[in-house]
Structures are given as C-alpha cells and as structure tokens.
Design an enzyme around this catalytic site. Sequence first.
Site, PDB file in Angstrom:
ATOM      1  N   HIS A  17       0.622  -1.165   0.153  1.00  0.00           N
ATOM      2  CA  HIS A  17       0.001   0.082  -0.029  1.00  0.00           C
ATOM      3  C   HIS A  17       0.742   1.216  -0.081  1.00  0.00           C
ATOM      4  CE1 HIS A  17      -3.055  -2.845   2.056  1.00  0.00           C
ATOM      5  NE2 HIS A  17      -3.459  -2.565   1.157  1.00  0.00           N
ATOM      6  N   LYS A  41     -15.562  -8.477   5.129  1.00  0.00           N
ATOM      7  CA  LYS A  41     -14.658  -8.734   5.917  1.00  0.00           C
ATOM      8  C   LYS A  41     -14.736  -8.249   7.440  1.00  0.00           C
ATOM      9  CE  LYS A  41     -11.280  -7.701   2.213  1.00  0.00           C
ATOM     10  NZ  LYS A  41     -10.376  -6.849   1.679  1.00  0.00           N
ATOM     11  N   ARG A  90      -2.198  -5.679  -8.481  1.00  0.00           N
ATOM     12  CA  ARG A  90      -0.920  -6.639  -8.205  1.00  0.00           C
ATOM     13  C   ARG A  90      -0.742  -7.323  -9.167  1.00  0.00           C
ATOM     14  NH1 ARG A  90      -3.533  -8.535  -2.713  1.00  0.00           N
ATOM     15  NH2 ARG A  90      -5.070  -8.231  -4.217  1.00  0.00           N
ATOM     16  N   SER A 128      -3.202  -8.204   3.066  1.00  0.00           N
ATOM     17  CA  SER A 128      -3.249  -7.888   4.177  1.00  0.00           C
ATOM     18  C   SER A 128      -3.731  -9.417   5.011  1.00  0.00           C
ATOM     19  CB  SER A 128      -4.459  -7.088   4.679  1.00  0.00           C
ATOM     20  OG  SER A 128      -4.166  -5.575   4.046  1.00  0.00           O
TER      21      SER A 128
HETATM   22  N1  COA Z   1      -0.334  -4.120  -1.458  1.00  0.00           N
HETATM   23  C1  COA Z   1      -0.725  -5.029  -0.757  1.00  0.00           C
HETATM   24  N2  COA Z   1      -1.796  -5.713  -0.825  1.00  0.00           N
HETATM   25  C2  COA Z   1      -2.661  -4.936  -1.659  1.00  0.00           C
HETATM   26  C3  COA Z   1      -2.391  -3.917  -2.516  1.00  0.00           C
HETATM   27  C4  COA Z   1      -0.974  -3.707  -2.526  1.00  0.00           C
HETATM   28  N3  COA Z   1      -0.727  -2.705  -3.420  1.00  0.00           N
HETATM   29  N4  COA Z   1      -3.464  -3.795  -3.472  1.00  0.00           N
HETATM   30  C5  COA Z   1      -4.409  -4.362  -2.739  1.00  0.00           C
HETATM   31  N5  COA Z   1      -3.897  -5.282  -1.872  1.00  0.00           N
HETATM   32  C6  COA Z   1      -4.779  -6.200  -1.012  1.00  0.00           C
HETATM   33  C7  COA Z   1      -5.422  -5.592   0.356  1.00  0.00           C
HETATM   34  O1  COA Z   1      -4.469  -5.923   1.332  1.00  0.00           O
HETATM   35  C8  COA Z   1      -6.547  -6.630   0.427  1.00  0.00           C
HETATM   36  O2  COA Z   1      -6.130  -7.768   1.034  1.00  0.00           O
HETATM   37  P1  COA Z   1      -7.158  -8.576   2.033  1.00  0.00           P
HETATM   38  O3  COA Z   1      -8.434  -8.927   0.965  1.00  0.00           O
HETATM   39  O4  COA Z   1      -6.547 -10.062   2.316  1.00  0.00           O
HETATM   40  O5  COA Z   1      -7.612  -7.725   3.160  1.00  0.00           O
HETATM   41  C9  COA Z   1      -6.972  -6.821  -0.969  1.00  0.00           C
HETATM   42  O6  COA Z   1      -6.018  -6.434  -1.832  1.00  0.00           O
HETATM   43  C10 COA Z   1      -8.014  -5.728  -1.512  1.00  0.00           C
HETATM   44  O7  COA Z   1      -8.548  -4.868  -0.344  1.00  0.00           O
HETATM   45  P2  COA Z   1      -8.562  -3.347  -0.650  1.00  0.00           P
HETATM   46  O8  COA Z   1      -7.887  -2.805  -1.566  1.00  0.00           O
HETATM   47  O9  COA Z   1      -8.665  -2.976   0.970  1.00  0.00           O
HETATM   48  O10 COA Z   1     -10.104  -3.368  -0.948  1.00  0.00           O
HETATM   49  P3  COA Z   1     -11.483  -4.093  -0.713  1.00  0.00           P
HETATM   50  O11 COA Z   1     -12.027  -4.773  -1.504  1.00  0.00           O
HETATM   51  O12 COA Z   1     -11.483  -4.351   0.979  1.00  0.00           O
HETATM   52  O13 COA Z   1     -12.275  -2.667  -0.785  1.00  0.00           O
HETATM   53  C11 COA Z   1     -13.114  -0.322  -0.289  1.00  0.00           C
HETATM   54  C12 COA Z   1     -12.474  -1.808   0.141  1.00  0.00           C
HETATM   55  C13 COA Z   1     -13.283   0.460   1.143  1.00  0.00           C
HETATM   56  C14 COA Z   1     -12.283   0.388  -1.223  1.00  0.00           C
HETATM   57  C15 COA Z   1     -14.485  -0.683  -0.880  1.00  0.00           C
HETATM   58  O14 COA Z   1     -15.060  -1.809  -0.011  1.00  0.00           O
HETATM   59  C16 COA Z   1     -15.554   0.441  -0.949  1.00  0.00           C
HETATM   60  O15 COA Z   1     -15.393   1.326  -1.736  1.00  0.00           O
HETATM   61  N6  COA Z   1     -16.567   0.456   0.206  1.00  0.00           N
HETATM   62  C17 COA Z   1     -17.392   1.764  -0.056  1.00  0.00           C
HETATM   63  C18 COA Z   1     -18.697   1.253  -0.270  1.00  0.00           C
HETATM   64  C19 COA Z   1     -18.851   1.516  -1.614  1.00  0.00           C
HETATM   65  O16 COA Z   1     -18.774   2.614  -2.304  1.00  0.00           O
HETATM   66  N7  COA Z   1     -19.365   0.357  -2.374  1.00  0.00           N
HETATM   67  C20 COA Z   1     -19.754   0.718  -4.034  1.00  0.00           C
HETATM   68  C21 COA Z   1     -18.405   0.481  -5.006  1.00  0.00           C
HETATM   69  S1  COA Z   1     -17.589  -0.613  -5.458  1.00  0.00           S
END
Ligand code: COA
Length: 159
Positions: A17, A41, A90, A128
């Site tokens: 990140h 989650k 990724r 994560s």
């Molecule tokens: N390095 C390391 N890990 C990475 C990464 C990077 N560069 N890019 C993504 N990841 C991993 C994260 O660690 C995470 O791992 P996990 O699944 O083991 O926790 C995974 O990829 C994806 O997670 P993240 O990027 O945090 O996104 P998410 O899918 O959990 O979504 C929000 C989080 C907040 C962005 C999303 O739920 C959201 O927009 N919520 C608001 C509600 C909304 O508007 N919904 C409609 C729009 S879709």
Amino acid sequence: MKKAIYPGSFDPFTLGHKDIVERALKVFDHLYIAIGANRSKKPLFSTEERKSQILEIFGKNDHVSVVVFDTLLADLALKLGTKVIIRGLRAVSDFDIEFQMALANRKLDPELESIFFMTSIEYSFLSSSLIKEIASMKGGGLSGFVPQNVERDLLSKFQ
Ligand code: COA
C-alpha cells in the site's frame, strides 16, 4: 491542486500500500488515504487503530491526509471535492474486481475516474490477510511486508 482518494480496508496497511501511495504522490499533489468498511470482511484492527498506524507513517507529510468513511466511496469523493480514485493492481487477477468497482463508482457518479498504479513486483504477492496469517503463526519477521509500526501492532495483537 490535483487531489485523489486512495481507498481500502488497510487491515493492516502494508509496504505494498505504501508503494502505491508513493507512486500516486508523483502524479497528484494531495492524496486522501481513505479507510473504508468492506462489509464482507471482519477486521482485526479498528478503523481508529488503522488510522493511527497510517498517520504514524505519513502524519508529517503535508501531501497526505487520512480519513475514515462509512459511506459510498462516490459520496466521500463528492465530500472531499475530488473526482479521482486511486487503486493498486498487483496481478491480472485483481483486474476483474477492480473493473467492476470502477464501473460501479462511475455509474454512481459519471464524473468519477479510477486510476490504477502497478504495484512493485516485490509486493505483488502481498495481501493484508496473508500478513495476518503469517503474524498469527510466525510471531515476527514481518519487516519485508509491513512498516515497522504495523509489525509492532501485529505482534502485540497476536501475543
Ligand atoms: N499491496 C498489498 N496488498 C494489496 C495491494 C497492494 N498494493 N492492493 C490491494 N491489496 C490487497 C489488500 O491488502 C486486501 O487484502 P485482503 O483482502 O487480504 O484484506 C485486498 O487486496 C483488497 O482490499 P482493499 O484494497 O482494501 O479493497 P477492498 O476490496 O477491501 O475494498 C473499499 C475496500 C473500502 C475500497 C470498498 O469496500 C469500498 O469502496 N467501500 C465503500 C462502499 C462502496 O462505495 N461500494 C460501492 C463501490 S464498489
């Protein structure tokens, strides 16, 4: 001023990140790291814990703000006055879900643009969940995966 939002669960924030934040700051003047709730989650760290972890890393950087949100991302973007969402890619496997999220966000606000940065190859396997699994079983040696303060917090959670 070019502003963008980098949203995620960040449970916890990893070096992958951090790499995306640093890349995005080469293109944008100000980045909002937005800690959101992915309702499918069950988090290890509270949003406030995640916020202070990220502030410990970027708190002295005037180009970075950290916010917590529990709304639609499109609504947060409107509130912060930015039209740009940053996400990291990724591997090819990230594309499907990112494509779906980008189109959903654009449907909610046609002016929203999603911009993707490629993660460095050394972090392309990180997630994560993987880090939490290693921390829970290994009890250390996370320095190549997460910032030092996050390693400290992970170790105290799993003590
Ligand atoms: N390095 C390391 N890990 C990475 C990464 C990077 N560069 N890019 C993504 N990841 C991993 C994260 O660690 C995470 O791992 P996990 O699944 O083991 O926790 C995974 O990829 C994806 O997670 P993240 O990027 O945090 O996104 P998410 O899918 O959990 O979504 C929000 C989080 C907040 C962005 C999303 O739920 C959201 O927009 N919520 C608001 C509600 C909304 O508007 N919904 C409609 C729009 S879709």
